[in-house]
Design a protein around this motif. Structure first.
Motif, PDB file in Angstrom:
ATOM      1  N   ARG A 145       0.836  -1.218   0.000  1.00 39.66           N
ATOM      2  CA  ARG A 145       0.000   0.000   0.000  1.00 39.66           C
ATOM      3  C   ARG A 145       0.861   1.255   0.000  1.00 39.66           C
ATOM      4  O   ARG A 145       0.525   2.251  -0.646  1.00 39.66           O
ATOM      5  CB  ARG A 145      -0.940  -0.011   1.218  1.00 39.66           C
ATOM      6  N   ALA A 146       1.994   1.214   0.704  1.00 46.44           N
ATOM      7  CA  ALA A 146       2.907   2.356   0.707  1.00 46.44           C
ATOM      8  C   ALA A 146       3.493   2.584  -0.687  1.00 46.44           C
ATOM      9  O   ALA A 146       3.631   3.731  -1.136  1.00 46.44           O
ATOM     10  CB  ALA A 146       4.025   2.135   1.731  1.00 46.44           C
ATOM     11  N   ARG A 147       3.847   1.483  -1.396  1.00 47.85           N
ATOM     12  CA  ARG A 147       4.338   1.626  -2.769  1.00 47.85           C
ATOM     13  C   ARG A 147       3.275   2.218  -3.676  1.00 47.85           C
ATOM     14  O   ARG A 147       3.564   3.062  -4.522  1.00 47.85           O
ATOM     15  CB  ARG A 147       4.786   0.265  -3.323  1.00 47.85           C
ATOM     16  N   ASP A 148       2.040   1.775  -3.496  1.00 47.12           N
ATOM     17  CA  ASP A 148       0.942   2.318  -4.299  1.00 47.12           C
ATOM     18  C   ASP A 148       0.819   3.825  -4.101  1.00 47.12           C
ATOM     19  O   ASP A 148       0.662   4.582  -5.071  1.00 47.12           O
ATOM     20  CB  ASP A 148      -0.387   1.648  -3.919  1.00 47.12           C
ATOM     21  N   ARG A 149       0.876   4.261  -2.838  1.00 50.75           N
ATOM     22  CA  ARG A 149       0.765   5.693  -2.557  1.00 50.75           C
ATOM     23  C   ARG A 149       1.942   6.458  -3.147  1.00 50.75           C
ATOM     24  O   ARG A 149       1.767   7.516  -3.754  1.00 50.75           O
ATOM     25  CB  ARG A 149       0.683   5.937  -1.049  1.00 50.75           C
ATOM     26  N   ALA A 150       3.145   5.915  -2.989  1.00 48.07           N
ATOM     27  CA  ALA A 150       4.349   6.591  -3.489  1.00 48.07           C
ATOM     28  C   ALA A 150       4.343   6.686  -5.012  1.00 48.07           C
ATOM     29  O   ALA A 150       4.795   7.690  -5.584  1.00 48.07           O
ATOM     30  CB  ALA A 150       5.599   5.856  -3.010  1.00 48.07           C
ATOM     31  N   ASN A 151       3.832   5.651  -5.681  1.00 52.14           N
ATOM     32  CA  ASN A 151       3.837   5.622  -7.145  1.00 52.14           C
ATOM     33  C   ASN A 151       2.563   6.194  -7.756  1.00 52.14           C
ATOM     34  O   ASN A 151       2.445   6.277  -8.976  1.00 52.14           O
ATOM     35  CB  ASN A 151       4.017   4.178  -7.646  1.00 52.14           C
TER      36      ASN A 151
END
Length: 197
Positions: A145-151
């Motif tokens: 989920r953190a990668r999704d937000r960052a990307n």
């Protein structure tokens, strides 16, 4: 127990690089190529899986019981795995609403699977195996989920037909596993006279 622990370290370790070592993983792929990474990842994962299956099988022969486990918890666990199978199907059927809503249904499916087995099983080996997978799934979901937000990842909205296919596929897979494959492959029938998960 040593083989089980080593297997968990290898298998979950290979599957944790995006949680704890995303930068190292990216650099490795950049320097040595994606195929080299996939080859190494596959070899380590298979070795870990074989060791954890072997180690868990050995640990079941001389179990260390940690708490009481009433028979009804085994049936509850079997029922709780139903949504886990639907979540697993949602990871693979394109265009379904479950994936659109939950983003990472496979990892959530692993959470439900691991938790349900912790409810029903009560040995040290069970705690290590299912507790390890549960912890991994919690950390993996957070990282994803953190990668999704960052990307800025945006998931396409789901459609009705793929969602129905997802649910039916999950239900069928669960039924096959619950009423036949679990007993045939693992030696425990979730709804059989002996119970178990």
């Amino acid at each position: 127990m040593t083989l089980l622990i080593l297997g968990l370290i290898l298998f979950l370790g290979a599957h944790s690089t995006r949680i704890f070592a995303e930068g190292w993983r990216t650099n490795f792929i950049a320097q040595r190529g994606e195929m080299t990474w996939k080859g190494l990842y596959t070899v380590v994962s298979i070795a870990g899986f074989v060791l954890l299956v072997w180690g868990y099988g050995q640990a079941r022969l001389d179990p260390t019981v940690l708490w009481g486990s009433p028979r009804w918890t085994r049936h509850l666990a079997a029922l709780l795995t139903l949504p886990a199978f639907v979540l697993l199907a949602a990871a693979y059927v394109p265009g379904n609403s479950i994936k659109a809503k939950l983003k990472h249904p496979m990892v959530l499916g692993v959470k439900v699977w691991a938790l349900s087995h912790l409810i029903a099983n009560n040995t040290l080996a069970d705690l290590l195996l299912f507790g390890g997978f549960l912890l991994w799934a919690v950390l993996n979901f957070r990282a994803a989920r953190a990668r999704d937000r960052a990307n800025g990842t945006v998931y396409a909205p789901g459609r009705a037909v793929p969602t129905v296919i997802t649910v039916v596929a999950g239900l069928v897979a669960w039924a096959v596993f619950a009423f036949w494959a679990h007993g045939a492959l693992i030696g425990v029938k979730p709804f059989g006279p002996m119970g178990g998960a």
